[in-house]
Each structure stands twice: as C-alpha cells, then as structure tokens.
Scaffold this active site. Sequence first.
Site, PDB file in Angstrom:
ATOM      1  CB  CYS A 115      38.419  65.018  34.579  1.00  0.00           C
ATOM      2  SG  CYS A 115      39.651  63.723  34.397  1.00  0.00           S
ATOM      3  CG  HIS A 268      35.613  63.370  37.246  1.00  0.00           C
ATOM      4  ND1 HIS A 268      35.504  62.622  36.103  1.00  0.00           N
ATOM      5  CD2 HIS A 268      36.923  63.383  37.581  1.00  0.00           C
ATOM      6  CE1 HIS A 268      36.709  62.203  35.755  1.00  0.00           C
ATOM      7  NE2 HIS A 268      37.590  62.647  36.645  1.00  0.00           N
ATOM      8  CG  ASN A 298      39.071  59.264  35.603  1.00  0.00           C
ATOM      9  OD1 ASN A 298      38.316  59.754  34.776  1.00  0.00           O
ATOM     10  ND2 ASN A 298      39.932  59.979  36.298  1.00  0.00           N
TER      11      ASN A 298
HETATM   12  O1  UT7 Z   1      40.531  62.557  36.872  1.00  0.00           O
HETATM   13  C1  UT7 Z   1      41.560  63.461  37.157  1.00  0.00           C
HETATM   14  C2  UT7 Z   1      41.686  63.592  38.581  1.00  0.00           C
HETATM   15  N1  UT7 Z   1      42.377  62.468  39.129  1.00  0.00           N
HETATM   16  C3  UT7 Z   1      42.274  62.228  40.404  1.00  0.00           C
HETATM   17  O2  UT7 Z   1      41.527  62.908  41.052  1.00  0.00           O
HETATM   18  C4  UT7 Z   1      43.152  61.154  41.036  1.00  0.00           C
HETATM   19  C5  UT7 Z   1      43.619  61.658  42.362  1.00  0.00           C
HETATM   20  N2  UT7 Z   1      44.520  60.768  43.086  1.00  0.00           N
HETATM   21  C6  UT7 Z   1      44.157  59.563  43.531  1.00  0.00           C
HETATM   22  O3  UT7 Z   1      43.063  59.111  43.291  1.00  0.00           O
HETATM   23  C7  UT7 Z   1      45.109  58.819  44.439  1.00  0.00           C
HETATM   24  O4  UT7 Z   1      46.158  59.670  44.808  1.00  0.00           O
HETATM   25  C8  UT7 Z   1      45.698  57.531  43.804  1.00  0.00           C
HETATM   26  C9  UT7 Z   1      44.617  56.489  43.670  1.00  0.00           C
HETATM   27  C10 UT7 Z   1      46.294  57.850  42.448  1.00  0.00           C
HETATM   28  C11 UT7 Z   1      46.795  56.971  44.711  1.00  0.00           C
HETATM   29  O5  UT7 Z   1      46.277  56.690  45.996  1.00  0.00           O
HETATM   30  P1  UT7 Z   1      47.069  57.156  47.295  1.00  0.00           P
HETATM   31  O6  UT7 Z   1      46.314  56.657  48.446  1.00  0.00           O
HETATM   32  O7  UT7 Z   1      47.286  58.635  47.179  1.00  0.00           O
HETATM   33  O8  UT7 Z   1      48.398  56.342  47.161  1.00  0.00           O
HETATM   34  P2  UT7 Z   1      49.898  56.888  47.063  1.00  0.00           P
HETATM   35  O9  UT7 Z   1      50.135  57.483  45.721  1.00  0.00           O
HETATM   36  O10 UT7 Z   1      50.189  57.718  48.258  1.00  0.00           O
HETATM   37  O11 UT7 Z   1      50.693  55.547  47.166  1.00  0.00           O
HETATM   38  C12 UT7 Z   1      50.641  54.742  48.341  1.00  0.00           C
HETATM   39  C13 UT7 Z   1      51.438  53.469  48.082  1.00  0.00           C
HETATM   40  C14 UT7 Z   1      52.819  53.716  47.487  1.00  0.00           C
HETATM   41  O12 UT7 Z   1      53.707  52.765  48.037  1.00  0.00           O
HETATM   42  P3  UT7 Z   1      54.683  53.171  49.271  1.00  0.00           P
HETATM   43  O13 UT7 Z   1      55.517  54.299  48.742  1.00  0.00           O
HETATM   44  O14 UT7 Z   1      53.762  53.574  50.375  1.00  0.00           O
HETATM   45  O15 UT7 Z   1      55.423  51.900  49.505  1.00  0.00           O
HETATM   46  C15 UT7 Z   1      52.638  53.416  46.018  1.00  0.00           C
HETATM   47  O16 UT7 Z   1      53.815  52.994  45.395  1.00  0.00           O
HETATM   48  O17 UT7 Z   1      50.737  52.651  47.142  1.00  0.00           O
HETATM   49  C16 UT7 Z   1      51.627  52.293  46.065  1.00  0.00           C
HETATM   50  N3  UT7 Z   1      50.843  52.179  44.840  1.00  0.00           N
HETATM   51  C17 UT7 Z   1      50.272  51.019  44.464  1.00  0.00           C
HETATM   52  N4  UT7 Z   1      50.261  49.788  45.008  1.00  0.00           N
HETATM   53  C18 UT7 Z   1      49.581  48.819  44.369  1.00  0.00           C
HETATM   54  C19 UT7 Z   1      50.532  53.136  43.939  1.00  0.00           C
HETATM   55  N5  UT7 Z   1      49.779  52.622  42.959  1.00  0.00           N
HETATM   56  C20 UT7 Z   1      49.602  51.303  43.272  1.00  0.00           C
HETATM   57  C21 UT7 Z   1      48.903  50.243  42.631  1.00  0.00           C
HETATM   58  N6  UT7 Z   1      48.932  49.028  43.223  1.00  0.00           N
HETATM   59  N7  UT7 Z   1      48.218  50.418  41.494  1.00  0.00           N
END
Ligand code: UT7
Length: 341
Positions: A115, A268, A298
Amino acid sequence: MQHTKSVIRGVGHYVPPRVVTNHDLSTIMETSNEWIVERTGILERHFVDEGVHTSHLAEQAVRNLFDNTGLGVKDVDYILFATLSPDFYFPGVGPILQNRMGFHRIPALDIRTQCSGFVYGVSTADALIRSGQAGRVLLVCAEVQSPVLDMTTAGRDTAVLFGDGAAAVIIESQSGSRSQILKDQNSGILDSILGSDGSGAEALCLRAPGSASVGFIRHEDIEKGNTRPKMDGRTVFKNAVTRMAEVVSEILERNKVSASEIDLVIPHQANMRINEFLREKLHLPKEKVFNNIEKYGNTTSATIPICLSEAIQQGRLKKGDLIVTVAFGAGFTWGANLLRW
Ligand code: UT7
C-alpha cells in the site's frame, strides 16, 4: 549552476468496469452492507473479469495518462511499477508493460512495498531525477487482487476491503538556475519520508508462493489458506493510525509547514475510520482530505494516484496548492510525500 527538481506532469487512472456492491458480497458470504459501511466506509469496489491481469489494467491507466499529457512511450526513460499482484511471481510487471506497450529498452523496476507503493515510487523517481539517472519517470501503480481473496465467510475480514484498479503518473525533471528554481517554488516534489518495520510482516501477508515454503508452494499451503492474504486487522489498524499521523507531522515539521497551510491531504484508502482519525489529529476540515474509498475499496498501491487523478478531474487542485500524500501498508511500510502542485 544548473539545479534540478522533479515535478508531476500528469496522472491517469483506470478501473475495470465490473462493480461489486456490498450487497453482492452479502449473497456469497455472511456479511452486510451495514457492517462494511460502518467499519470501513466502502460501498462498492471494481473487480476484473477472468483473464484480466495487472499489466492490462496498467496499460489502460498509462494510455489515459498519455491522453491527458500528450506524451507517449518515446518520452519516458524509466519505468517504476508498484504492485503486490504481479502477473507472474517473476519477472516483475515492469518489463511486461515495457514490451506490451513498446517502450524503448529502458530500465523497469518493480517496487514491492504494497500500500506504500506510490509514496515509495514518488521518492524513488525524485531521487533518480535529482541524481541525473532519469529525466522522465513513468510510475505505475496497479493491482488485480480480487481473484486471490477468500470469498467465503472465513475470509470476510479481508475480502470485503479490497478492489482492483490502476493509476499512473509521469514525474519529470525541471532544470534551471538556482534562482529560477527557487522563484518557481510553486510546483514540484518538495520532500519524502519513508519507513518500515518488519516486525509487522506477519500481521498482513500472503505466505505462498514463497521461499519459506519448500518448493515455494506446498499442498499444505493451499489446504491451510496460505495462498490467500491474511490480516490481523486490529494490529494493522492501530499501526496505521499511529504511523500515518507520525509521518505527516514529521514531514510538516521538517519543512516548517503547519497543518493549516496544507490544501489537500491524499491518504491511502484502507479504512475511512483511519482517514477520519488522521484528519481529526491534524485538525483539518473534511474538504481538505480527499477520499474515494466508498467507490473503489482498497486498491493497495493504486489508491493515492487514483485519488490524485480524480482530484484533478473534479477541479480540487490548483497551481501552487500544497499537498501531502500518506500511506501505510503491509511490511509494515509507510511514508509521506510533500508536493507543491
Ligand atoms: O491497506 C493495508 C492496511 N490495511 C488496513 O489498514 C486495514 C486495517 N484494519 C481494518 O480496517 C479493520 O480492522 C477491519 C475493517 C479489517 C476490521 O474492523 P474491526 O472493527 O477491527 O473489526 P474486528 O476485526 O474487530 O471484528 C469485529 C467483528 C468480529 O465478530 P465478533 O468476534 O465480534 O463476533 C468479526 O468476526 O466483526 C466481524 N467481522 C465481520 N462481520 C461482518 C469481520 N469482518 C466482517 C465482515 N462482515 N466482513
């Protein structure tokens, strides 16, 4: 005595026509439009059809760039190609593009900083120009990521984030006397700061094919999903907000510029929440940060130059504007460029 600086001559971008909405994804995995919008800001992304490679998207972006600038293959003397999704494991895509588009036998260098590919590319092009090794650099950022995503519920945390797309810029040398260059301080690449921290390598990676796997790719790699990108989203998120805010502060301080003097920040596009955090940290109004994540998701190395291209199309940039580009990505790698338009 002659002095040289580098300026961005023009930009072009291209995204494949097929739009995939959040709703489309919710029909193939357990996710929802609400979750994706609330957590990322993404509404839709573009995916290639089968048989379309990274070099194909790149070619279209370069053709658009040439249309915008009136330049052609004969005018370029160096190709930099930033991508994490090359057509082949090796060679790089740079030489493939060189041959396909009929460039002279000029150097073609692939950049593997994910990225951060664009910010590293701008810094490298600037260094090549200032050192006299290049006069006009084509920096291409292109990604075909959709075919490698795990489109099942197990892969939803990464699958909903990424899209395919490409953009290209021409960075060229401007020479003159020191006084001329200083007088015309209006345009050019003023500074770049880059960084990396490999302790985060496994927080966002695609393990196979790679020399860490015997024979580069084992049956086990396919069974374990090692041929798909894996991300520890929270770790990446935390590092992204910290490093992006840090590197912007550093480049402003080093150039004695205050945040209020910036006309446009182009970050980004990984997550709208990351970019909102950055905006608040810099105390900037919404109109001073350019985002288009809602349309493309992204697109890794291509996010910033696609934004730049759209900012120009929308009349958001005028001569003399001070611009900061900033990125964070797998590696970890990050960086920022300070540009005068
Ligand atoms: O370009 C390279 C750099 N990349 C980034 O900067 C990405 C950085 N990370 C992020 O943007 C975020 O961490 C994500 C968007 C990937 C995830 O968001 P989050 O708020 O950190 O969610 P999480 O991973 O803590 O997950 C929260 C919940 C989980 O369920 P439980 O365990 O709370 O029941 C996940 O299983 O959301 C669930 N979850 C989803 N639910 C519906 C994770 N992905 C999804 C999804 N749809 N696509």
